[in-house]
Design an enzyme around this catalytic site. Structure first.
Site, PDB file in Angstrom:
ATOM      1  N   GLN A   1      -8.112 -14.691   4.884  1.00  0.00           N
ATOM      2  CA  GLN A   1      -7.149 -15.035   3.834  1.00  0.00           C
ATOM      3  C   GLN A   1      -7.097 -16.550   3.628  1.00  0.00           C
ATOM      4  O   GLN A   1      -7.050 -17.029   2.497  1.00  0.00           O
ATOM      5  CB  GLN A   1      -5.756 -14.500   4.196  1.00  0.00           C
ATOM      6  CG  GLN A   1      -5.686 -12.982   4.149  1.00  0.00           C
ATOM      7  CD  GLN A   1      -4.336 -12.440   4.581  1.00  0.00           C
ATOM      8  OE1 GLN A   1      -3.452 -13.181   4.977  1.00  0.00           O
ATOM      9  NE2 GLN A   1      -4.186 -11.127   4.514  1.00  0.00           N
TER      10      GLN A   1
ATOM     11  N   ASP B   1      -7.712  -5.306  11.795  1.00  0.00           N
ATOM     12  CA  ASP B   1      -6.669  -4.371  11.341  1.00  0.00           C
ATOM     13  C   ASP B   1      -6.755  -3.020  12.064  1.00  0.00           C
ATOM     14  O   ASP B   1      -5.936  -2.130  11.814  1.00  0.00           O
ATOM     15  CB  ASP B   1      -6.785  -4.138   9.834  1.00  0.00           C
ATOM     16  CG  ASP B   1      -6.405  -5.387   9.051  1.00  0.00           C
ATOM     17  OD1 ASP B   1      -5.654  -6.222   9.587  1.00  0.00           O
ATOM     18  OD2 ASP B   1      -6.868  -5.531   7.899  1.00  0.00           O
TER      19      ASP B   1
ATOM     20  N   ARG C   1       0.232   0.241   9.085  1.00  0.00           N
ATOM     21  CA  ARG C   1      -0.778   0.633  10.093  1.00  0.00           C
ATOM     22  C   ARG C   1      -0.126   1.088  11.408  1.00  0.00           C
ATOM     23  O   ARG C   1      -0.689   1.902  12.134  1.00  0.00           O
ATOM     24  CB  ARG C   1      -1.771  -0.499  10.332  1.00  0.00           C
ATOM     25  CG  ARG C   1      -2.569  -0.841   9.076  1.00  0.00           C
ATOM     26  CD  ARG C   1      -3.840  -1.581   9.367  1.00  0.00           C
ATOM     27  NE  ARG C   1      -4.241  -2.389   8.226  1.00  0.00           N
ATOM     28  CZ  ARG C   1      -4.833  -1.929   7.134  1.00  0.00           C
ATOM     29  NH1 ARG C   1      -5.109  -0.651   7.018  1.00  0.00           N
ATOM     30  NH2 ARG C   1      -5.168  -2.733   6.129  1.00  0.00           N
TER      31      ARG C   1
HETATM   32  C1  S3P Z   1      -7.728  -9.727   4.756  1.00  0.00           C
HETATM   33  C2  S3P Z   1      -7.859 -10.524   5.860  1.00  0.00           C
HETATM   34  C3  S3P Z   1      -7.231 -10.216   7.156  1.00  0.00           C
HETATM   35  C4  S3P Z   1      -6.752  -8.784   7.237  1.00  0.00           C
HETATM   36  C5  S3P Z   1      -6.026  -8.367   5.997  1.00  0.00           C
HETATM   37  C6  S3P Z   1      -6.963  -8.469   4.804  1.00  0.00           C
HETATM   38  C7  S3P Z   1      -8.386 -10.127   3.498  1.00  0.00           C
HETATM   39  O1  S3P Z   1      -6.108 -11.058   7.334  1.00  0.00           O
HETATM   40  O2  S3P Z   1      -5.915  -8.601   8.360  1.00  0.00           O
HETATM   41  O3  S3P Z   1      -5.570  -7.030   6.105  1.00  0.00           O
HETATM   42  O4  S3P Z   1      -8.503  -9.289   2.589  1.00  0.00           O
HETATM   43  O5  S3P Z   1      -8.832 -11.282   3.402  1.00  0.00           O
HETATM   44  P1  S3P Z   1      -6.224 -12.527   8.008  1.00  0.00           P
HETATM   45  O6  S3P Z   1      -6.944 -13.418   7.127  1.00  0.00           O
HETATM   46  O7  S3P Z   1      -4.787 -12.938   8.216  1.00  0.00           O
HETATM   47  O8  S3P Z   1      -6.933 -12.272   9.321  1.00  0.00           O
END
Ligand code: S3P
Length: 455
Positions: A175, A326, A406
């Site tokens: 993210q 996840d 989840r």
């Molecule tokens: C995601 C990145 C992950 C993941 C989330 C989706 C994404 O989060 O846990 O469900 O789509 O980029 P983080 O970047 O906080 O690890």
């Protein structure tokens, strides 16, 4: 719904074998990005297989509020985008409900715009840290107003021209990487993101597909340097979203745990940045046959034939965490039925998900009789093969889901194979990522019942 005003408790009972073929809804990460990039690009984007969960729909509404036209015709979503650099100032706060990916990526996308945008979310999202995205935006000259500790609500106001930055992502987070790259789309020159530990690469792949100039270099230590040229043109695309491996985790683990089961799960995204759970379960002795592997829309996709299996505890290497981040709630449930101890380390990011997943999982497991130990960033689970003695009819054993889809799905799965039932305090949040979950599971033969009265 996203605020779960009315909790819907549910109870899962030991089930007879699960059997059938299911098709998992679209990948959440790719669906968010399809709405965002389609809404941003010039021309028309066609999307099939989109996840129509609450989280993704919130992202769609935000893009509409900034000028994108989005509509559904039969099974296809059609988006007329605004063109890169041409988002409109939203007239009202953008409400992302429960969606961390939606809000963090959109803050990146919108931050450098020279207008005011306010971001809100539900109680879970408002407790999650946003500083990880706000810090690089501040480096680009974005003014930030945020609640204490850089939480939502957040208001952003970008400079007249945002300078491109070079940013080393301090934690393993797709993210954060994505937010910086999306901010770079509206900055002149080259934005550089250094990613010491590889995370899911959907932003890089999809932006390239939309015509962005982006290159990735990986050094001998696996450190990735991603360079994006800002202010380029993006062109609408046709996207077929593959099934979500993170949603797949729940029926997959259920089929492994319920004796006699055989379930085929079709159209699962097999991007190597997302398949850590399959690797781990296979090491534990799971019979997961990968059938019909193929490439669809630039992504590896396959069907999985899952047969009930005896599992053995393993040590999961911490460096595998980003490829299954996840999936730890589902893995922890599988480990509760394995012979011996399963050790999971490198879990610090689980503390800042939709809930503090490390303690939510540990508490739910302990309440239902599982022998486990929570560390600062680790979890050790000592399994009870056959689920003997696990689960409970006691009110004190009801699993607190903390507005986390989840956690809810993981404990529903657990109750299908424990000696006694497992009850969760709320199943409503499951609709954020997997609205079909309950029907799909009962269709396979799972004994899951909604509890009429709130507990
Ligand atoms: C995601 C990145 C992950 C993941 C989330 C989706 C994404 O989060 O846990 O469900 O789509 O980029 P983080 O970047 O906080 O690890």
């Amino acid at each position: 719904m996203a605020n779960s005003a009315e909790p819907r408790p549910a109870v899962a009972h030991k089930s007879d074998r699960l059997e059938g073929t299911i098709r998992i809804p679209g990948d959440k990460s790719i669906s968010h990005r399809a709405f965002m990039f389609g809404g941003l690009a010039s021309g028309r984007t066609h999307i099939t297989g989109l996840l129509e969960g609450e989280d993704v729909l919130a992202t769609g509404r935000a893009m509409q509020a900034m000028g994108a036209r989005i509509e559904k015709q039969n099974d296809e979503w059609i988006i007329d985008g605004v063109g890169n650099g041409c988002l409109l100032e939203p007239e009202a706060p953008l409400d992302f409900g429960n969606a961390g990916t939606g809000v963090r990526l959109t803050m990146g996308l919108v931050g450098p715009y020279n207008f005011k945008a306010t971001f809100t979310g539900d109680a879970s999202l408002s407790a999650r840290p946003m500083g990880r995205v706000l810090d690089p935006l501040r480096q680009m000259g974005v003014q930030v107003e945020a609640a204490d500790g850089d939480r939502l609500p957040v208001t952003l106001f970008g400079p007249t021209i945002a300078p491109p930055i070079t940013y080393r992502v301090p934690m393993a987070s797709a993210q954060v990487k994505s937010a910086v790259l999306l901010a770079g789309l509206n900055a002149p020159g080259i934005t550089t993101v250094i990613e010491p530990v590889m995370t899911r690469d959907h932003t890089e792949k999809m932006l390239t597909g939309f015509g962005a100039r982006l290159d990735v270099e990986t050094d001998a230590d696996g450190v990735r340097t991603i360079r994006l040229e800002g202010q380029g043109q993006l062109q609408g695309q046709t996207i077929d979203v593959p099934g979500d491996p993170s949603s797949t985790a729940f029926p997959l683990v259920a089929a492994l745990l319920v004796p006699g089961s055989c379930v085929v799960i079709e159209n699962v995204l097999m991007n190597p940045t997302r398949t850590g759970l399959i690797t781990t379960l296979t090491e534990m002795g799971a019979e997961i046959e990968i059938i019909n592997p193929r490439v669809s829309g630039g992504e590896d996709v396959a069907d999985l034939r899952v047969t009930a299996s005896k599992l053995t505890g393993v040590i999961v290497p911490p460096e595998r965490a980003p490829s299954m981040i996840d999936e730890y709630p589902a893995l922890a449930v599988a480990a509760a039925f394995a012979d011996g101890e399963t050790v999971m380390e490198g879990l610090e990011e689980l503390r800042v998900k939709e809930s503090d997943r490390l303690s939510a999982v540990t508490n739910g497991l302990k309440a239902n009789g599982v022998d486990c130990t929570e560390g600062e960033a680790s979890l050790r689970v000592r399994g009870a093969p056959g689920g003997k003695g696990l689960g409970s009819d006691q009110a004190s054993a009801i699993v607190k889901t903390h507005l986390d889809h989840r956690i809810a799905m993981a404990f529903v799965v657990m109750g299908l194979a424990t000696e006694h039932p497992v009850t969760i305090d709320d199943s409503a949040m499951i609709a954020t990522s997997f609205p079909e979950f309950m029907d799909m599971m009962t269709g396979l033969g799972a004994d899951i019942r909604l509890v009429e009265e709130a507990i």
